[in-house]
Design a protein around this motif. Sequence first.
Motif, mmCIF file in Angstrom:
data_model
loop_
_atom_site.group_PDB
_atom_site.id
_atom_site.type_symbol
_atom_site.label_atom_id
_atom_site.label_comp_id
_atom_site.label_asym_id
_atom_site.label_seq_id
_atom_site.Cartn_x
_atom_site.Cartn_y
_atom_site.Cartn_z
ATOM 1 N N LEU A 1 0.833 -1.208 0.000
ATOM 2 C CA LEU A 1 0.000 0.000 0.000
ATOM 3 C C LEU A 1 0.866 1.256 0.000
ATOM 4 O O LEU A 1 0.583 2.220 -0.720
ATOM 5 N N LEU A 2 1.895 1.240 0.803
ATOM 6 C CA LEU A 2 2.797 2.395 0.872
ATOM 7 C C LEU A 2 3.371 2.713 -0.502
ATOM 8 O O LEU A 2 3.369 3.869 -0.957
ATOM 9 N N LEU A 3 3.878 1.714 -1.211
ATOM 10 C CA LEU A 3 4.483 1.932 -2.531
ATOM 11 C C LEU A 3 3.441 2.396 -3.544
ATOM 12 O O LEU A 3 3.736 3.239 -4.402
ATOM 13 N N ALA A 4 2.234 1.846 -3.469
ATOM 14 C CA ALA A 4 1.194 2.237 -4.417
ATOM 15 C C ALA A 4 0.802 3.703 -4.229
ATOM 16 O O ALA A 4 0.637 4.453 -5.202
ATOM 17 N N ALA B 1 -4.038 5.031 8.767
ATOM 18 C CA ALA B 1 -3.840 6.324 8.100
ATOM 19 C C ALA B 1 -2.368 6.592 7.844
ATOM 20 O O ALA B 1 -1.994 7.197 6.829
ATOM 21 N N ALA B 2 -1.520 6.131 8.769
ATOM 22 C CA ALA B 2 -0.093 6.392 8.615
ATOM 23 C C ALA B 2 0.454 5.780 7.328
ATOM 24 O O ALA B 2 1.343 6.349 6.675
ATOM 25 N N TRP B 3 -0.076 4.614 6.920
ATOM 26 C CA TRP B 3 0.412 3.949 5.715
ATOM 27 C C TRP B 3 -0.014 4.667 4.441
ATOM 28 O O TRP B 3 0.479 4.346 3.354
ATOM 29 N N VAL B 4 -0.905 5.633 4.544
ATOM 30 C CA VAL B 4 -1.308 6.448 3.394
ATOM 31 C C VAL B 4 -0.730 7.854 3.487
ATOM 32 O O VAL B 4 -0.186 8.384 2.522
ATOM 33 N N VAL B 5 -0.834 8.445 4.661
ATOM 34 C CA VAL B 5 -0.408 9.837 4.819
ATOM 35 C C VAL B 5 1.104 9.986 4.640
ATOM 36 O O VAL B 5 1.580 10.913 3.964
ATOM 37 N N VAL B 6 1.875 9.068 5.247
ATOM 38 C CA VAL B 6 3.335 9.191 5.175
ATOM 39 C C VAL B 6 3.852 9.078 3.737
ATOM 40 O O VAL B 6 4.606 9.943 3.270
#
Length: 370
Positions: free
Chosen positions: A90-93, A138-143
């Motif tokens: 998810l982070l990379l996407a 949220a952290a995995w999207v916001v960061v």
Amino acid sequence: MEVSTARRWLGDGLLAAALLVFTMVTTRYAAENQPGTMHLDAMSRVLIAVAAVALAVRRRWPVVTLAIVTAAVSGYLIGGYAYGGIMICLLLAVYTVTVALPLRPAAVAAGAALVAISVHAFVPPAGGPGIAGLIPAAAWVVVPFAVGVAVRLSREAAARARTDAARRIADDERLRVAQEVHDVVGHGLAAINMQAEIALHLLHRKPEQAEAALTAISRTSKQGLDELRATLTAVRGDAGRAPMPGLGELPALRDRLAHAGLPVSLTIEGEPDGPLPGAVDLAAYRIVQEALTNVLRHAGATSAEVAITYAPGALELEVTDRGLGGVPSGPGSGIAGMRERAAALGGELTAGPRPGGGFRVHAALPVARS
């Protein structure tokens, strides 16, 4: 397929494969350290595989990749499985979408992904984290979104800097070409204008002298054209076929001006330590040429003096006349151009009326030996 495109596909494919293996191995241990989560089963492995494999096309279809990864991660979290390597997918996407899309569409896509993965906080199996579960999700999207924005802004700033640098280089080159053409054409036209006035004045009374003036016009125009061709050839980068003029051309310049009606005395003091650097030699010649052209056009002088002095590590030029003096008027850029030439080499140029009448141009140019 281009080599760069093939490398990109290969790189993303290897990344997806490595992340798939990493997630499959590490999530088992993550589940053991997260009490209350579901152990890996067939469904969780399918979701992990879908999220990892989708990254193979992340740069080709970033929004589609984010949608697939978000759906897989959301289903994984709703299933109550342990946080693990799938979150890296998810982070990379999210990061890929942020750097690939304009800011507003990227923010919309990232916001939709955040809403989708937040569902597990309210529809978990066997109770759930509720609002508290939103923070880690949220952290995995916001960061990654914030990092992507920073990278994007940095790239845009670098691109603007490159564009500005290229524009400055192009502007400097245009100014250099304009200065060269100004010096060559301005000098030639000034000499031709003076000779034409002489020819018109003598045409009926002394036709034989008018013929000499017309011959001088022909010779001056040919020399001017030859020098203009040499200048344009050098600008095109083929200077080897037509060397640029230097101080060695001063005797020819003196002769041309004599035919135009301006006798010029030339004195040289000292000896150069060796061949002058090309830029210094050209600048020195152009400064003398422009100064004498100004004398011919504006000073109303009957003669001019040129003094060249070679000193250790320096070259001094002086052009004087006993004409009208005063500060030249009009739209010309001769003196400014001479100052720019001297300043570009780390030297300086002064120009102004002489106390006893006339005008003086003095330039000091450093000579750096290699």
